[in-house]
Write a protein that holds these residues in place. Sequence first.
Motif, PDB file in Angstrom:
ATOM      1  N   ALA A 110       0.812  -1.215   0.000  1.00  0.00           N
ATOM      2  CA  ALA A 110       0.000   0.000   0.000  1.00  0.00           C
ATOM      3  C   ALA A 110       0.847   1.268   0.000  1.00  0.00           C
ATOM      4  O   ALA A 110       0.435   2.300  -0.542  1.00  0.00           O
ATOM      5  CB  ALA A 110      -0.945   0.003   1.199  1.00  0.00           C
ATOM      6  N   MET A 111       2.041   1.197   0.580  1.00  0.00           N
ATOM      7  CA  MET A 111       2.923   2.356   0.664  1.00  0.00           C
ATOM      8  C   MET A 111       3.955   2.406  -0.460  1.00  0.00           C
ATOM      9  O   MET A 111       4.901   3.179  -0.425  1.00  0.00           O
ATOM     10  CB  MET A 111       3.636   2.380   2.018  1.00  0.00           C
TER      11      MET A 111
ATOM     12  N   GLY B 188       6.028  -0.026  -1.520  1.00  0.00           N
ATOM     13  CA  GLY B 188       7.250  -0.796  -1.306  1.00  0.00           C
ATOM     14  C   GLY B 188       7.662  -1.634  -2.497  1.00  0.00           C
ATOM     15  O   GLY B 188       8.850  -1.927  -2.677  1.00  0.00           O
ATOM     16  N   GLN B 189       6.699  -1.982  -3.331  1.00  0.00           N
ATOM     17  CA  GLN B 189       6.988  -2.794  -4.518  1.00  0.00           C
ATOM     18  C   GLN B 189       7.995  -2.127  -5.450  1.00  0.00           C
ATOM     19  O   GLN B 189       8.630  -2.808  -6.245  1.00  0.00           O
ATOM     20  CB  GLN B 189       5.691  -3.082  -5.283  1.00  0.00           C
ATOM     21  N   GLU B 190       8.141  -0.821  -5.355  1.00  0.00           N
ATOM     22  CA  GLU B 190       9.136  -0.153  -6.206  1.00  0.00           C
ATOM     23  C   GLU B 190      10.557  -0.549  -5.806  1.00  0.00           C
ATOM     24  O   GLU B 190      11.488  -0.396  -6.587  1.00  0.00           O
ATOM     25  CB  GLU B 190       8.972   1.361  -6.193  1.00  0.00           C
ATOM     26  N   PHE B 191      10.709  -1.083  -4.598  1.00  0.00           N
ATOM     27  CA  PHE B 191      12.022  -1.504  -4.116  1.00  0.00           C
ATOM     28  C   PHE B 191      12.209  -3.022  -4.146  1.00  0.00           C
ATOM     29  O   PHE B 191      13.256  -3.505  -4.540  1.00  0.00           O
ATOM     30  CB  PHE B 191      12.250  -1.003  -2.686  1.00  0.00           C
ATOM     31  N   ALA B 192      11.208  -3.744  -3.672  1.00  0.00           N
ATOM     32  CA  ALA B 192      11.301  -5.205  -3.596  1.00  0.00           C
ATOM     33  C   ALA B 192       9.908  -5.778  -3.396  1.00  0.00           C
ATOM     34  O   ALA B 192       9.010  -5.095  -2.899  1.00  0.00           O
ATOM     35  CB  ALA B 192      12.201  -5.625  -2.437  1.00  0.00           C
ATOM     36  N   ALA B 193       9.747  -7.041  -3.748  1.00  0.00           N
ATOM     37  CA  ALA B 193       8.447  -7.694  -3.595  1.00  0.00           C
ATOM     38  C   ALA B 193       8.035  -7.792  -2.126  1.00  0.00           C
ATOM     39  O   ALA B 193       6.862  -7.627  -1.786  1.00  0.00           O
ATOM     40  CB  ALA B 193       8.470  -9.079  -4.231  1.00  0.00           C
ATOM     41  N   TYR B 194       8.992  -8.058  -1.249  1.00  0.00           N
ATOM     42  CA  TYR B 194       8.734  -8.178   0.187  1.00  0.00           C
ATOM     43  C   TYR B 194       9.679  -7.256   0.943  1.00  0.00           C
ATOM     44  O   TYR B 194      10.810  -7.024   0.512  1.00  0.00           O
ATOM     45  CB  TYR B 194       8.951  -9.617   0.664  1.00  0.00           C
ATOM     46  N   PRO B 195       9.232  -6.755   2.099  1.00  0.00           N
ATOM     47  CA  PRO B 195      10.067  -5.828   2.859  1.00  0.00           C
ATOM     48  C   PRO B 195      11.452  -6.366   3.217  1.00  0.00           C
ATOM     49  O   PRO B 195      12.435  -5.634   3.145  1.00  0.00           O
ATOM     50  CB  PRO B 195       9.248  -5.579   4.130  1.00  0.00           C
ATOM     51  N   HIS B 196      11.537  -7.624   3.584  1.00  0.00           N
ATOM     52  CA  HIS B 196      12.822  -8.173   4.015  1.00  0.00           C
ATOM     53  C   HIS B 196      13.822  -8.272   2.872  1.00  0.00           C
ATOM     54  O   HIS B 196      15.007  -8.463   3.103  1.00  0.00           O
ATOM     55  CB  HIS B 196      12.637  -9.538   4.696  1.00  0.00           C
ATOM     56  N   GLN B 197      13.359  -8.107   1.647  1.00  0.00           N
ATOM     57  CA  GLN B 197      14.235  -8.137   0.475  1.00  0.00           C
ATOM     58  C   GLN B 197      14.771  -6.751   0.130  1.00  0.00           C
ATOM     59  O   GLN B 197      15.649  -6.621  -0.719  1.00  0.00           O
ATOM     60  CB  GLN B 197      13.476  -8.717  -0.723  1.00  0.00           C
ATOM     61  N   ALA B 198      14.247  -5.727   0.775  1.00  0.00           N
ATOM     62  CA  ALA B 198      14.664  -4.353   0.524  1.00  0.00           C
ATOM     63  C   ALA B 198      15.797  -3.960   1.468  1.00  0.00           C
ATOM     64  O   ALA B 198      15.975  -4.563   2.540  1.00  0.00           O
ATOM     65  CB  ALA B 198      13.478  -3.410   0.725  1.00  0.00           C
ATOM     66  N   SER B 199      16.529  -2.946   1.081  1.00  0.00           N
ATOM     67  CA  SER B 199      17.623  -2.452   1.927  1.00  0.00           C
ATOM     68  C   SER B 199      17.075  -1.703   3.136  1.00  0.00           C
ATOM     69  O   SER B 199      15.887  -1.334   3.185  1.00  0.00           O
ATOM     70  CB  SER B 199      18.518  -1.510   1.116  1.00  0.00           C
ATOM     71  N   LYS B 200      17.934  -1.446   4.088  1.00  0.00           N
ATOM     72  CA  LYS B 200      17.595  -0.645   5.260  1.00  0.00           C
ATOM     73  C   LYS B 200      17.033   0.713   4.820  1.00  0.00           C
ATOM     74  O   LYS B 200      15.974   1.134   5.286  1.00  0.00           O
ATOM     75  CB  LYS B 200      18.838  -0.454   6.112  1.00  0.00           C
ATOM     76  N   ALA B 201      17.732   1.385   3.914  1.00  0.00           N
ATOM     77  CA  ALA B 201      17.304   2.710   3.455  1.00  0.00           C
ATOM     78  C   ALA B 201      15.922   2.652   2.804  1.00  0.00           C
ATOM     79  O   ALA B 201      15.083   3.541   3.024  1.00  0.00           O
ATOM     80  CB  ALA B 201      18.333   3.287   2.485  1.00  0.00           C
TER      81      ALA B 201
ATOM     82  N   GLN C  71      13.554   0.398   3.373  1.00  0.00           N
ATOM     83  CA  GLN C  71      12.561   0.135   4.415  1.00  0.00           C
ATOM     84  C   GLN C  71      12.241   1.403   5.191  1.00  0.00           C
ATOM     85  O   GLN C  71      11.080   1.649   5.541  1.00  0.00           O
ATOM     86  CB  GLN C  71      13.052  -0.969   5.361  1.00  0.00           C
ATOM     87  N   ILE C  72      13.236   2.235   5.435  1.00  0.00           N
ATOM     88  CA  ILE C  72      13.009   3.494   6.142  1.00  0.00           C
ATOM     89  C   ILE C  72      12.134   4.427   5.302  1.00  0.00           C
ATOM     90  O   ILE C  72      11.216   5.064   5.821  1.00  0.00           O
ATOM     91  CB  ILE C  72      14.339   4.154   6.538  1.00  0.00           C
ATOM     92  N   ILE C  73      12.374   4.486   4.005  1.00  0.00           N
ATOM     93  CA  ILE C  73      11.542   5.310   3.124  1.00  0.00           C
ATOM     94  C   ILE C  73      10.085   4.883   3.216  1.00  0.00           C
ATOM     95  O   ILE C  73       9.177   5.715   3.366  1.00  0.00           O
ATOM     96  CB  ILE C  73      12.041   5.223   1.664  1.00  0.00           C
ATOM     97  N   VAL C  74       9.846   3.582   3.154  1.00  0.00           N
ATOM     98  CA  VAL C  74       8.467   3.080   3.202  1.00  0.00           C
ATOM     99  C   VAL C  74       7.870   3.301   4.595  1.00  0.00           C
ATOM    100  O   VAL C  74       6.692   3.642   4.722  1.00  0.00           O
ATOM    101  CB  VAL C  74       8.401   1.605   2.748  1.00  0.00           C
ATOM    102  N   ALA C  75       8.670   3.164   5.639  1.00  0.00           N
ATOM    103  CA  ALA C  75       8.187   3.428   7.001  1.00  0.00           C
ATOM    104  C   ALA C  75       7.764   4.885   7.156  1.00  0.00           C
ATOM    105  O   ALA C  75       6.747   5.182   7.802  1.00  0.00           O
ATOM    106  CB  ALA C  75       9.256   3.073   8.022  1.00  0.00           C
ATOM    107  N   GLU C  76       8.514   5.799   6.564  1.00  0.00           N
ATOM    108  CA  GLU C  76       8.146   7.214   6.618  1.00  0.00           C
ATOM    109  C   GLU C  76       6.819   7.454   5.897  1.00  0.00           C
ATOM    110  O   GLU C  76       5.978   8.217   6.373  1.00  0.00           O
ATOM    111  CB  GLU C  76       9.244   8.073   5.998  1.00  0.00           C
ATOM    112  N   ARG C  77       6.622   6.809   4.774  1.00  0.00           N
ATOM    113  CA  ARG C  77       5.348   6.924   4.046  1.00  0.00           C
ATOM    114  C   ARG C  77       4.203   6.404   4.910  1.00  0.00           C
ATOM    115  O   ARG C  77       3.127   7.006   4.973  1.00  0.00           O
ATOM    116  CB  ARG C  77       5.397   6.129   2.749  1.00  0.00           C
TER     117      ARG C  77
ATOM    118  N   GLN D 280      -0.666   6.726   8.335  1.00  0.00           N
ATOM    119  CA  GLN D 280      -1.327   6.121   9.489  1.00  0.00           C
ATOM    120  C   GLN D 280      -0.909   6.716  10.828  1.00  0.00           C
ATOM    121  O   GLN D 280      -1.480   6.371  11.853  1.00  0.00           O
ATOM    122  CB  GLN D 280      -1.043   4.617   9.529  1.00  0.00           C
ATOM    123  N   GLY D 281       0.090   7.559  10.822  1.00  0.00           N
ATOM    124  CA  GLY D 281       0.593   8.078  12.082  1.00  0.00           C
ATOM    125  C   GLY D 281       1.182   6.946  12.908  1.00  0.00           C
ATOM    126  O   GLY D 281       1.578   5.901  12.383  1.00  0.00           O
ATOM    127  N   MET D 282       1.193   7.140  14.196  1.00  0.00           N
ATOM    128  CA  MET D 282       1.779   6.130  15.070  1.00  0.00           C
ATOM    129  C   MET D 282       0.937   4.865  15.156  1.00  0.00           C
ATOM    130  O   MET D 282       1.383   3.845  15.645  1.00  0.00           O
ATOM    131  CB  MET D 282       2.014   6.710  16.466  1.00  0.00           C
TER     132      MET D 282
END
Length: 86
Positions: free
Chosen positions: A45-46, A48-61, A63-69, A74-76
Amino acid sequence: EILSGLVGSEMCIRDSLMRVGGDWSINTGNSFYGGVQFSKTSWDAMGGQEFAAYPHQASKAEQIIVAERLEDVQGMGAWPVCGAGY
């Protein structure tokens, strides 16, 4: 430093990382993936597919980008256990 770029969700991201031993590529089979413990639904939904199919396949950076989105949308509430205190 484990994280950079996150402000409001920093403590909850750190909490997630501590629970997974700081492993950004973790996939334990519990339906949550990566250092931030994304669900696949939230990841997709955020954008993440632009980076990897699953979150654990994406880099730290990445994952942080998607977490910020996710925090922007959704806020906290994106981190219900930790976010309840903020």
